[in-house]
Design a protein around this motif. Structure first.
Motif, PDB file in Angstrom:
ATOM      1  N   GLU A  23       0.848  -1.187   0.000  1.00  0.00           N
ATOM      2  CA  GLU A  23       0.000   0.000   0.000  1.00  0.00           C
ATOM      3  C   GLU A  23       0.881   1.234   0.000  1.00  0.00           C
ATOM      4  OE1 GLU A  23      -3.655  -0.165   2.565  1.00  0.00           O
ATOM      5  OE2 GLU A  23      -2.584  -1.882   3.426  1.00  0.00           O
ATOM      6  N   ALA A  24       0.728   2.064  -1.035  1.00  0.00           N
ATOM      7  CA  ALA A  24       1.474   3.320  -1.146  1.00  0.00           C
ATOM      8  C   ALA A  24       0.462   4.452  -1.224  1.00  0.00           C
ATOM      9  CB  ALA A  24       2.380   3.305  -2.376  1.00  0.00           C
ATOM     10  N   ASP A  25       0.252   5.132  -0.092  1.00  0.00           N
ATOM     11  CA  ASP A  25      -0.820   6.121   0.018  1.00  0.00           C
ATOM     12  C   ASP A  25      -2.138   5.435  -0.351  1.00  0.00           C
ATOM     13  OD1 ASP A  25       1.051   8.021   0.822  1.00  0.00           O
ATOM     14  OD2 ASP A  25       1.540   8.535  -1.238  1.00  0.00           O
ATOM     15  N   GLY A  26      -2.840   5.888  -1.381  1.00  0.00           N
ATOM     16  CA  GLY A  26      -4.091   5.248  -1.757  1.00  0.00           C
ATOM     17  C   GLY A  26      -3.951   4.164  -2.796  1.00  0.00           C
ATOM     18  N   ASN A  27      -2.741   3.860  -3.222  1.00  0.00           N
ATOM     19  CA  ASN A  27      -2.506   2.862  -4.262  1.00  0.00           C
ATOM     20  C   ASN A  27      -2.179   1.507  -3.641  1.00  0.00           C
ATOM     21  OD1 ASN A  27      -2.769   4.820  -6.367  1.00  0.00           O
ATOM     22  ND2 ASN A  27      -0.697   5.525  -5.887  1.00  0.00           N
ATOM     23  N   VAL A  28      -2.699   0.457  -4.264  1.00  0.00           N
ATOM     24  CA  VAL A  28      -2.485  -0.896  -3.751  1.00  0.00           C
ATOM     25  C   VAL A  28      -1.922  -1.774  -4.869  1.00  0.00           C
ATOM     26  CG1 VAL A  28      -3.547  -2.927  -2.717  1.00  0.00           C
ATOM     27  CG2 VAL A  28      -4.376  -0.646  -2.109  1.00  0.00           C
ATOM     28  N   PHE A  29      -0.805  -2.453  -4.571  1.00  0.00           N
ATOM     29  CA  PHE A  29      -0.186  -3.398  -5.502  1.00  0.00           C
ATOM     30  C   PHE A  29      -0.187  -4.788  -4.859  1.00  0.00           C
ATOM     31  CE2 PHE A  29       1.719   0.690  -6.388  1.00  0.00           C
ATOM     32  CZ  PHE A  29       1.769   0.752  -7.765  1.00  0.00           C
ATOM     33  N   ALA A  53      -6.653   0.976  -9.866  1.00  0.00           N
ATOM     34  CA  ALA A  53      -6.638   2.354 -10.367  1.00  0.00           C
ATOM     35  C   ALA A  53      -5.589   3.125  -9.578  1.00  0.00           C
ATOM     36  CB  ALA A  53      -8.012   2.985 -10.204  1.00  0.00           C
ATOM     37  N   LEU A  54      -4.487   3.477 -10.223  1.00  0.00           N
ATOM     38  CA  LEU A  54      -3.357   4.110  -9.548  1.00  0.00           C
ATOM     39  C   LEU A  54      -3.417   5.617  -9.683  1.00  0.00           C
ATOM     40  CD1 LEU A  54      -0.481   1.710 -10.642  1.00  0.00           C
ATOM     41  CD2 LEU A  54      -2.020   1.523  -8.671  1.00  0.00           C
ATOM     42  N   ASP A  55      -3.303   6.314  -8.558  1.00  0.00           N
ATOM     43  CA  ASP A  55      -3.257   7.770  -8.533  1.00  0.00           C
ATOM     44  C   ASP A  55      -1.804   8.181  -8.303  1.00  0.00           C
ATOM     45  OD1 ASP A  55      -3.421  10.459  -8.133  1.00  0.00           O
ATOM     46  OD2 ASP A  55      -5.006  10.388  -6.615  1.00  0.00           O
ATOM     47  N   LEU A  56      -1.130   8.590  -9.379  1.00  0.00           N
ATOM     48  CA  LEU A  56       0.288   8.951  -9.308  1.00  0.00           C
ATOM     49  C   LEU A  56       0.503  10.404  -9.727  1.00  0.00           C
ATOM     50  CD1 LEU A  56       1.806   5.713 -10.895  1.00  0.00           C
ATOM     51  CD2 LEU A  56       1.321   6.175  -8.487  1.00  0.00           C
ATOM     52  N   LYS A  57      -0.447  11.262  -9.389  1.00  0.00           N
ATOM     53  CA  LYS A  57      -0.326  12.674  -9.782  1.00  0.00           C
ATOM     54  C   LYS A  57       0.904  13.321  -9.163  1.00  0.00           C
ATOM     55  CE  LYS A  57      -4.599  13.862  -8.590  1.00  0.00           C
ATOM     56  NZ  LYS A  57      -5.360  12.604  -8.492  1.00  0.00           N
ATOM     57  N   GLY A  58       1.365  12.788  -8.038  1.00  0.00           N
ATOM     58  CA  GLY A  58       2.526  13.380  -7.377  1.00  0.00           C
ATOM     59  C   GLY A  58       3.790  13.330  -8.198  1.00  0.00           C
ATOM     60  N   ASP A  78      18.751  -1.574  -7.471  1.00  0.00           N
ATOM     61  CA  ASP A  78      18.505  -1.859  -8.875  1.00  0.00           C
ATOM     62  C   ASP A  78      17.232  -2.705  -8.960  1.00  0.00           C
ATOM     63  OD1 ASP A  78      20.802  -0.503  -9.500  1.00  0.00           O
ATOM     64  OD2 ASP A  78      22.034  -2.304  -9.689  1.00  0.00           O
ATOM     65  N   ALA A  79      16.612  -2.727 -10.128  1.00  0.00           N
ATOM     66  CA  ALA A  79      15.328  -3.433 -10.211  1.00  0.00           C
ATOM     67  C   ALA A  79      15.038  -3.876 -11.630  1.00  0.00           C
ATOM     68  CB  ALA A  79      14.192  -2.536  -9.704  1.00  0.00           C
ATOM     69  N   GLU A  80      14.222  -4.914 -11.736  1.00  0.00           N
ATOM     70  CA  GLU A  80      13.619  -5.363 -12.985  1.00  0.00           C
ATOM     71  C   GLU A  80      12.268  -5.967 -12.623  1.00  0.00           C
ATOM     72  OE1 GLU A  80      14.490  -8.078 -16.965  1.00  0.00           O
ATOM     73  OE2 GLU A  80      16.052  -7.748 -15.468  1.00  0.00           O
ATOM     74  N   VAL A  81      11.228  -5.157 -12.736  1.00  0.00           N
ATOM     75  CA  VAL A  81       9.910  -5.527 -12.237  1.00  0.00           C
ATOM     76  C   VAL A  81       8.871  -5.320 -13.328  1.00  0.00           C
ATOM     77  CG1 VAL A  81       8.165  -5.115 -10.471  1.00  0.00           C
ATOM     78  CG2 VAL A  81      10.589  -4.835  -9.902  1.00  0.00           C
ATOM     79  N   SER A  82       8.026  -6.310 -13.517  1.00  0.00           N
ATOM     80  CA  SER A  82       6.880  -6.196 -14.411  1.00  0.00           C
ATOM     81  C   SER A  82       5.718  -5.590 -13.628  1.00  0.00           C
ATOM     82  CB  SER A  82       6.491  -7.572 -14.955  1.00  0.00           C
ATOM     83  OG  SER A  82       5.278  -7.499 -15.667  1.00  0.00           O
ATOM     84  N   ILE A  83       5.132  -4.519 -14.172  1.00  0.00           N
ATOM     85  CA  ILE A  83       4.075  -3.794 -13.468  1.00  0.00           C
ATOM     86  C   ILE A  83       2.851  -3.688 -14.371  1.00  0.00           C
ATOM     87  CG2 ILE A  83       3.435  -1.622 -12.353  1.00  0.00           C
ATOM     88  CD1 ILE A  83       6.370  -1.133 -11.819  1.00  0.00           C
ATOM     89  N   GLY A  84       1.694  -3.982 -13.806  1.00  0.00           N
ATOM     90  CA  GLY A  84       0.435  -3.834 -14.529  1.00  0.00           C
ATOM     91  C   GLY A  84      -0.544  -3.049 -13.682  1.00  0.00           C
ATOM     92  N   ALA A  85      -1.448  -2.345 -14.328  1.00  0.00           N
ATOM     93  CA  ALA A  85      -2.444  -1.560 -13.605  1.00  0.00           C
ATOM     94  C   ALA A  85      -3.696  -1.423 -14.448  1.00  0.00           C
ATOM     95  CB  ALA A  85      -1.895  -0.180 -13.263  1.00  0.00           C
ATOM     96  N   ALA A  86      -4.844  -1.322 -13.759  1.00  0.00           N
ATOM     97  CA  ALA A  86      -6.099  -1.122 -14.471  1.00  0.00           C
ATOM     98  C   ALA A  86      -6.167   0.269 -15.080  1.00  0.00           C
ATOM     99  CB  ALA A  86      -7.276  -1.341 -13.519  1.00  0.00           C
ATOM    100  N   SER A  87      -5.585   1.264 -14.405  1.00  0.00           N
ATOM    101  CA  SER A  87      -5.522   2.623 -14.928  1.00  0.00           C
ATOM    102  C   SER A  87      -4.441   3.377 -14.167  1.00  0.00           C
ATOM    103  CB  SER A  87      -6.861   3.357 -14.786  1.00  0.00           C
ATOM    104  OG  SER A  87      -7.212   3.513 -13.423  1.00  0.00           O
ATOM    105  N   VAL A  88      -3.923   4.453 -14.789  1.00  0.00           N
ATOM    106  CA  VAL A  88      -2.866   5.252 -14.187  1.00  0.00           C
ATOM    107  C   VAL A  88      -3.188   6.730 -14.415  1.00  0.00           C
ATOM    108  CG1 VAL A  88      -0.402   5.787 -14.153  1.00  0.00           C
ATOM    109  CG2 VAL A  88      -1.150   3.455 -14.641  1.00  0.00           C
ATOM    110  N   ASP A  89      -3.229   7.493 -13.323  1.00  0.00           N
ATOM    111  CA  ASP A  89      -3.463   8.935 -13.404  1.00  0.00           C
ATOM    112  C   ASP A  89      -2.181   9.647 -12.992  1.00  0.00           C
ATOM    113  OD1 ASP A  89      -4.245  11.552 -13.275  1.00  0.00           O
ATOM    114  OD2 ASP A  89      -5.979  11.226 -11.986  1.00  0.00           O
ATOM    115  N   PHE A 121      -4.125   7.294 -18.210  1.00  0.00           N
ATOM    116  CA  PHE A 121      -4.034   6.124 -19.059  1.00  0.00           C
ATOM    117  C   PHE A 121      -4.957   5.034 -18.541  1.00  0.00           C
ATOM    118  CE2 PHE A 121       0.156   8.200 -19.143  1.00  0.00           C
ATOM    119  CZ  PHE A 121       0.214   8.521 -20.483  1.00  0.00           C
ATOM    120  N   GLY A 122      -5.341   4.125 -19.438  1.00  0.00           N
ATOM    121  CA  GLY A 122      -6.168   2.990 -19.069  1.00  0.00           C
ATOM    122  C   GLY A 122      -5.317   1.790 -18.734  1.00  0.00           C
ATOM    123  N   GLU A 123      -5.717   0.612 -19.204  1.00  0.00           N
ATOM    124  CA  GLU A 123      -4.984  -0.626 -18.937  1.00  0.00           C
ATOM    125  C   GLU A 123      -3.524  -0.468 -19.336  1.00  0.00           C
ATOM    126  OE1 GLU A 123      -4.662  -4.601 -17.628  1.00  0.00           O
ATOM    127  OE2 GLU A 123      -6.401  -3.245 -17.533  1.00  0.00           O
TER     128      GLU A 123
END
Length: 669
Positions: A301-307, A330-335, A367-378, A384-386
């Motif tokens: 959980e990162a603020d209101g976002n959940v992974f 639905a990710l809120d990344l306006k910051g 360092d990182a190599e991560v696959s990330i998916g989201a229903a939407s990104v703001d 953006f959508g999917e």
């Protein structure tokens, strides 16, 4: 570490023996015997200074003066591994007489412990190894014998850890610790606290089957750590020979600054949506003997976002390496863009881009190599959508490889880069296909007058620590094509027919069949010189500058009405658009018309002058040919110039005259 526990047990029993004979042997001899035995067991020098004072019934024990234990021979410093102003040990006398070893208390007065890891991986807390002398084994007196500890206490201590391979030097001050082992074959508990880099750190824990734990075997463990406003709790099983742990992990990581202090580094608070207010983790955890951490079924959980997903954190490189896959809703990344989109709270009407500092220092921690998916990104500026992408981080440089991104009825693919090496820069190579221009421009710049499907290819690079700095120095190139659509609030054909700029505003529009052009970007200015627009009643070309950083424009559209449209068919009247994005000015560029007319007239006059000169030259040439023909009889043959004919005629006359003269001379003779 097994030998560390064995040494501890052996030394405690040695002290018990020493207490038993302390009445018969002088105290200085007791101290020397303990020091000699310790060096035989560990290969390290033990020094006990001052008196060794005995205590009697009902508690037997000793109290020493200053105590030091030498460091490993390979240590780069001169400090001892352990030093204390004094040690106190108390033993239950009645239990000892019955054959049991019950240690009532062990305390150290202002202890200082130095733990070191060499560049080649050797550790100074490993006794009797690494080339050092030492005879610890199963037959060592005290090893394998059970004992209990009612209370082990450290107050006001200092713990320093130096990792020469990783370049880390961390010091814990004000260390207080307590250890309780009521049953050698049962449970044990401990609690410790200290201060590192101004942050209070506390650790509490409980374990089962202490005798098995001393041998490194896996036992039930509960552990909780608190650092500043951050905390972590583990419930499961753990052992250390080899290193292993398995169980449930719950963590509140909101205070990243406090966590970073543990490693001697500094990390600023992340932007909203990335843990500015809340950063929590719940997961099943597995830890292996190489320090690799595996999280399964993790929830972040990162603020209101959940992974949710699985993550692996592997040690051993210059930085920890994170890999795995995460899925969000639905990710809120306006910051990430410093706030809402389109500028300081007003889209096209805003005075400038967000100027808030963007801190990406956290990119340098792993360092990182991560696959990330989201229903939407703001992202604030755009939505953006999917979305499906691969995030790669290496040496503070993050690359977002966009595999799928639904956006405004179309899609986005390509690569977006955030580089935190020595400052902040952003760049990318993006392709936008079949994008609905109106909602995109409304989100991005607060402008809703363009209705069409857009295709855009864009390569860009911006440097700066805020959105404003990045936009002011943006550079790149790209191309744009628009399908059928309309521009609301601007009737170019009406302006052209009437030469009246009032065809701007509500209810006005320009319908077009297509638009295409390419552009370059330098120092925040977009330059275009080949825009082409095709519409039912006109065609147009465009060229000019659009200030992406300054949010202004100076652009000229050159429309031409089709023949047969009113009395102005075929007339071209340039339209110039200038001013800020918030309040652009439209005007017919009549000055340009006059200038172009003057240039055309000058060109025509020059052409007439050249034609007249050519005609005068032709007349002079004809007159010359006539005179040569009439007076000298010079008549050019086919394909022969006047000059060649004159030379030929002169040569013939000279030959004739020469022949006549020769005939006269010969005739006289």
């Amino acid at each position: 570490m097994r030998w560390l526990f064995r040494i501890l047990g052996a030394l405690l029993l040695l002290v018990v023996i020493a207490v038993g004979v302390v009445l018969m042997i002088p105290t200085e001899r007791v101290a020397q015997m303990a020091a000699d035995q310790f060096q035989r067991l560990t290969g390290r020098e033990l020094r006990i200074e001052g008196d060794v004072s005995p205590r009697f019934w009902p508690v037997l024990g000793v109290k020493t003066g200053p105590v030091t234990i030498a460091n490993a021979a390979w240590s780069e410093g001169e400090e001892p591994m352990f030093a204390a102003d004094g040690l106190t040990i108390g033993i239950n006398a009645a239990a000892l007489m019955g054959g049991e070893v019950k240690i009532l208390d062990v305390s150290a007065d202002r202890p200082r412990l130095l733990l070191e890891r060499a560049r080649d991986g050797r550790e100074n807390w490993v006794f009797g190894g690494g080339g050092e002398a030492g005879e610890i084994g199963a037959g060592t007196p005290g090893v394998g014998r059970s004992w209990t500890l009612e209370r082990g206490l450290i107050e006001g201590g200092t713990l320093r850890f130096i990792d020469h391979a990783a370049g880390r030097d961390i010091t814990f001050d004000g260390v207080d610790a307590e250890l309780k082992i009521p049953d050698f074959a049962g449970a044990f508990s401990f609690a410790a606290s200290g201060i590192v880099s101004g942050q209070r750190v506390s650790v509490t824990g409980e374990g089962g089957v202490f005798s098995a734990f001393t041998e490194g075997r896996v036992v039930p463990v509960t552990l909780k750590a608190v650092v500043g406003g951050a905390s972590a709790e583990f419930r499961g099983r753990a052992g250390w020979q080899p290193m292993a742990a398995e169980g449930a992990l719950t963590a509140d990581l909101s205070d990243l600054a406090a966590l970073a202090a543990l490693t001697g580094s500094a990390v600023s608070a992340p932007p909203e949506g990335f843990g500015a207010r809340k950063l929590a983790l719940n997961s099943q955890m597995v830890l292996d003997d190489k320090g690799a951490l595996y999280l399964r079924g993790a929830k972040i959980e990162a603020d209101g976002n959940v992974f949710s997903g699985d993550l692996d954190l592997v040690q051993g490189g210059p930085r920890p390496k994170l890999s795995g896959n995460l899925r969000g809703g639905a990710l809120d990344l306006k910051g990430v863009s410093g706030g809402e989109g389109g500028g300081q709270g007003g889209g096209m009407k805003a005075e400038g881009w967000p100027g808030g500092h963007i801190d990406v220092s956290a990119l340098g921690t792993l360092d990182a190599e991560v696959s990330i998916g989201a229903a939407s990104v703001d992202l604030g500026a755009v939505k953006f959508g999917e979305t499906r992408l691969i995030l790669t981080i290496e040496r503070a440089r993050a690359v977002f490889d966009i595999r799928q991104m639904a956006a405004y009825g179309g899609s986005v693919t390509g690569e977006f880069v955030v580089n935190g090496r020595g400052g902040l820069s952003v760049g990318g190579n993006l392709t936008l296909a079949a994008i609905d221009a109106q909602p995109l421009l409304l989100d991005l710049a607060g402008w809703d007058r363009l209705i069409t499907k857009a295709n855009l290819s864009l390569k860009f690079l911006g440097v700066g620590n805020s959105v404003d700095e990045i936009m002011q120095g943006l550079s790149g190139e790209g191309s744009l094509s628009l399908g059928k659509g309309e521009i609301r609030g601007l009737d170019i054909a009406g302006m052209l027919r009437t030469l009246d700029t009032s065809y701007v505003g509500e209810g006005q529009k320009t319908i077009f069949d297509g638009v295409a052009g390419s552009f370059t970007i330098k120092d925040g200015d977009l330059a275009n010189s080949d825009l082409k627009l095709v519409a039912p009643y006109l065609t147009a070309t465009g060229a000019g500058r659009i200030g992406l950083g300054a949010r202004d424009l100076d652009y000229r559209i050159r429309p031409t009405a089709f023949p047969g449209e009113g009395s102005t068919g075929g007339v071209m009247v340039p339209l110039r658009i200038t001013g800020s994005w918030a309040d652009p000015t439209y005007r017919l560029d009549l000055e340009s018309i006059a200038r172009e007319k003057m240039e055309a007239e000058a060109k025509a006059a020059g052409e007439r002058a050249r034609q007249e000169a050519k005609e005068a030259e032709a007349r002079a040439k004809a007159e010359l040919e006539a005179r040569l023909r009439d007076e000298l009889g010079v008549i050019p043959t086919e394909g022969e110039s006047v000059e060649d004919a004159a030379r030929r005629r002169a040569r013939e006359a000279l030959e004739a005259e020469t022949g006549r003269l020769l005939g006269d001379i010969l005739g006289r003779e």
